[in-house]
Structures are given as C-alpha cells and as structure tokens.
Write a protein that holds these residues in place. Sequence first.
Motif, mmCIF file in Angstrom:
data_model
loop_
_atom_site.group_PDB
_atom_site.id
_atom_site.type_symbol
_atom_site.label_atom_id
_atom_site.label_comp_id
_atom_site.label_asym_id
_atom_site.label_seq_id
_atom_site.Cartn_x
_atom_site.Cartn_y
_atom_site.Cartn_z
ATOM 1 N N GLY A 76 0.812 -1.274 0.024
ATOM 2 C CA GLY A 76 -0.128 0.032 0.202
ATOM 3 C C GLY A 76 0.949 1.360 -0.036
ATOM 4 O O GLY A 76 0.580 2.107 -0.640
ATOM 5 N N ILE A 77 1.876 1.232 0.654
ATOM 6 C CA ILE A 77 2.763 2.272 0.893
ATOM 7 C C ILE A 77 3.324 2.566 -0.724
ATOM 8 O O ILE A 77 3.355 3.678 -1.244
ATOM 9 C CB ILE A 77 3.913 2.245 1.914
ATOM 10 C CG1 ILE A 77 3.091 2.400 3.405
ATOM 11 C CG2 ILE A 77 4.888 3.479 1.732
ATOM 12 C CD1 ILE A 77 3.822 2.153 4.517
ATOM 13 N N VAL A 78 3.982 1.324 -1.031
ATOM 14 C CA VAL A 78 4.550 1.510 -2.597
ATOM 15 C C VAL A 78 3.331 2.055 -3.432
ATOM 16 O O VAL A 78 3.705 2.873 -4.280
ATOM 17 C CB VAL A 78 5.198 0.224 -2.988
ATOM 18 C CG1 VAL A 78 5.446 0.035 -4.333
ATOM 19 C CG2 VAL A 78 6.268 -0.024 -2.071
ATOM 20 N N ALA A 79 2.340 1.672 -3.385
ATOM 21 C CA ALA A 79 1.068 2.237 -4.186
ATOM 22 C C ALA A 79 1.108 3.856 -4.305
ATOM 23 O O ALA A 79 0.858 4.326 -5.163
ATOM 24 C CB ALA A 79 -0.155 1.417 -4.043
ATOM 25 N N ILE A 80 0.859 4.164 -2.995
ATOM 26 C CA ILE A 80 1.050 5.629 -2.630
ATOM 27 C C ILE A 80 2.004 6.258 -3.364
ATOM 28 O O ILE A 80 1.856 7.399 -3.986
ATOM 29 C CB ILE A 80 0.800 5.962 -1.098
ATOM 30 C CG1 ILE A 80 -0.482 5.191 -0.776
ATOM 31 C CG2 ILE A 80 0.834 7.159 -0.751
ATOM 32 C CD1 ILE A 80 -0.687 5.183 0.768
ATOM 33 N N VAL A 81 3.339 5.845 -3.011
ATOM 34 C CA VAL A 81 4.347 6.494 -3.683
ATOM 35 C C VAL A 81 4.355 6.482 -5.385
ATOM 36 O O VAL A 81 4.632 7.567 -5.819
ATOM 37 C CB VAL A 81 5.768 5.777 -3.127
ATOM 38 C CG1 VAL A 81 6.963 6.564 -3.788
ATOM 39 C CG2 VAL A 81 5.854 6.075 -1.686
ATOM 40 N N LEU A 82 4.097 5.373 -5.622
ATOM 41 C CA LEU A 82 4.106 5.412 -7.215
ATOM 42 C C LEU A 82 2.748 6.409 -7.932
ATOM 43 O O LEU A 82 3.115 6.873 -8.774
ATOM 44 C CB LEU A 82 3.764 3.950 -7.481
ATOM 45 C CG LEU A 82 4.998 2.814 -7.288
ATOM 46 C CD1 LEU A 82 4.569 1.517 -7.704
ATOM 47 C CD2 LEU A 82 6.195 3.208 -8.129
ATOM 48 N N ALA A 83 1.888 6.189 -7.012
ATOM 49 C CA ALA A 83 0.630 7.091 -7.688
ATOM 50 C C ALA A 83 0.993 8.489 -7.552
ATOM 51 O O ALA A 83 0.840 9.325 -8.481
ATOM 52 C CB ALA A 83 -0.635 6.588 -6.692
ATOM 53 N N ALA A 84 1.568 8.887 -6.438
ATOM 54 C CA ALA A 84 2.063 10.515 -6.152
ATOM 55 C C ALA A 84 3.098 10.724 -7.257
ATOM 56 O O ALA A 84 3.204 11.722 -7.686
ATOM 57 C CB ALA A 84 2.698 10.523 -4.981
ATOM 58 N N ASN A 88 -0.129 7.458 -12.527
ATOM 59 C CA ASN A 88 -0.474 6.581 -13.838
ATOM 60 C C ASN A 88 -1.023 5.426 -13.234
ATOM 61 O O ASN A 88 -0.378 4.670 -12.320
ATOM 62 C CB ASN A 88 0.579 6.286 -14.641
ATOM 63 C CG ASN A 88 0.394 5.345 -15.707
ATOM 64 O OD1 ASN A 88 -0.324 4.626 -15.814
ATOM 65 N ND2 ASN A 88 1.221 5.470 -17.134
ATOM 66 N N LEU A 89 -2.291 4.967 -13.358
ATOM 67 C CA LEU A 89 -3.082 3.915 -12.653
ATOM 68 C C LEU A 89 -2.421 2.384 -13.049
ATOM 69 O O LEU A 89 -2.167 1.731 -12.158
ATOM 70 C CB LEU A 89 -4.193 3.766 -13.023
ATOM 71 C CG LEU A 89 -5.295 2.907 -12.576
ATOM 72 C CD1 LEU A 89 -5.358 3.094 -11.017
ATOM 73 C CD2 LEU A 89 -6.878 2.732 -13.043
ATOM 74 N N LEU A 90 -1.829 2.202 -14.454
ATOM 75 C CA LEU A 90 -1.357 1.049 -14.780
ATOM 76 C C LEU A 90 0.126 0.728 -13.827
ATOM 77 O O LEU A 90 0.330 -0.255 -13.256
ATOM 78 C CB LEU A 90 -1.140 0.850 -16.100
ATOM 79 C CG LEU A 90 -0.412 -0.537 -16.657
ATOM 80 C CD1 LEU A 90 -1.495 -1.521 -16.000
ATOM 81 C CD2 LEU A 90 -0.295 -0.475 -18.024
ATOM 82 N N VAL A 91 0.723 1.914 -13.790
ATOM 83 C CA VAL A 91 2.179 1.865 -13.107
ATOM 84 C C VAL A 91 1.832 1.329 -11.563
ATOM 85 O O VAL A 91 2.491 0.752 -10.969
ATOM 86 C CB VAL A 91 2.890 3.080 -13.388
ATOM 87 C CG1 VAL A 91 4.232 3.089 -12.413
ATOM 88 C CG2 VAL A 91 3.602 3.238 -14.632
ATOM 89 N N THR A 92 0.975 2.262 -11.039
ATOM 90 C CA THR A 92 0.568 2.002 -9.675
ATOM 91 C C THR A 92 0.112 0.696 -9.336
ATOM 92 O O THR A 92 0.681 -0.105 -8.346
ATOM 93 C CB THR A 92 -0.527 3.017 -9.228
ATOM 94 O OG1 THR A 92 -0.066 4.416 -9.429
ATOM 95 C CG2 THR A 92 -0.821 2.916 -7.711
#
Length: 108
Positions: A76-84, A88-92
Amino acid sequence: MSPYEIVLITAMALITFAIRYTLSAAGHRVRFSPWVTQALNYVPVAVLTAIVAPAMLLPDRQQLDIGLENAYLVGGIVAIVLAARWRNLLVTIVGAMICFFAWRWWLG
C-alpha cells in the motif's frame, strides 16, 4: 434462509434502488452550490480510503499490524508513492502488486 432475512434483503434492495433511481432521474434538475460540488470531489478518495486502510492495517482482521512483516502495508505504501510520483494507474497497480508479492515471497 429465513423469511425474515428475505424480507430484510428485499427491503434493503428496494431502498437502495429508490435512492439511486431518484438521484439519476431527477439529478439533472438539482443544482449544487460550488462549495458542495467541490466537496463531492473528495467522496471517491474518502470511500476508497475507508475500504483499503483497514485491509492494509488489519490484515488478519484482529490486530493492528504496522510492521515491515505486513506485506499489505508495504504494498500500500509503495502504491501511494508510485501514484504520487507517476500519476499512472497501470504503473501504480503493477508496481504495487509486484512489490506485494515479492515482499511476501521474501518473508516466506
């Protein structure tokens, strides 16, 4: 299933349908103030947070787990960092899933 449960489920379905139908049928005639319109932009984020946060912080549904052995929290933390960072939804999704499964594999 008992008759009581069937009545309860049917009533909930009818109430949900009535609310949604009313808003979709008359929604184009309702005008919200700019303040309400701006506030409604935050509803999806708040709902998603309310769904995802308990799954990340309570993976066993019993006890709060905020350690590094919680793969859900790390993902979840990685998803937050990637999204910020990339917005890009696919990258996240792909990055967070790779991190989650790699973390679970690494922990054994």
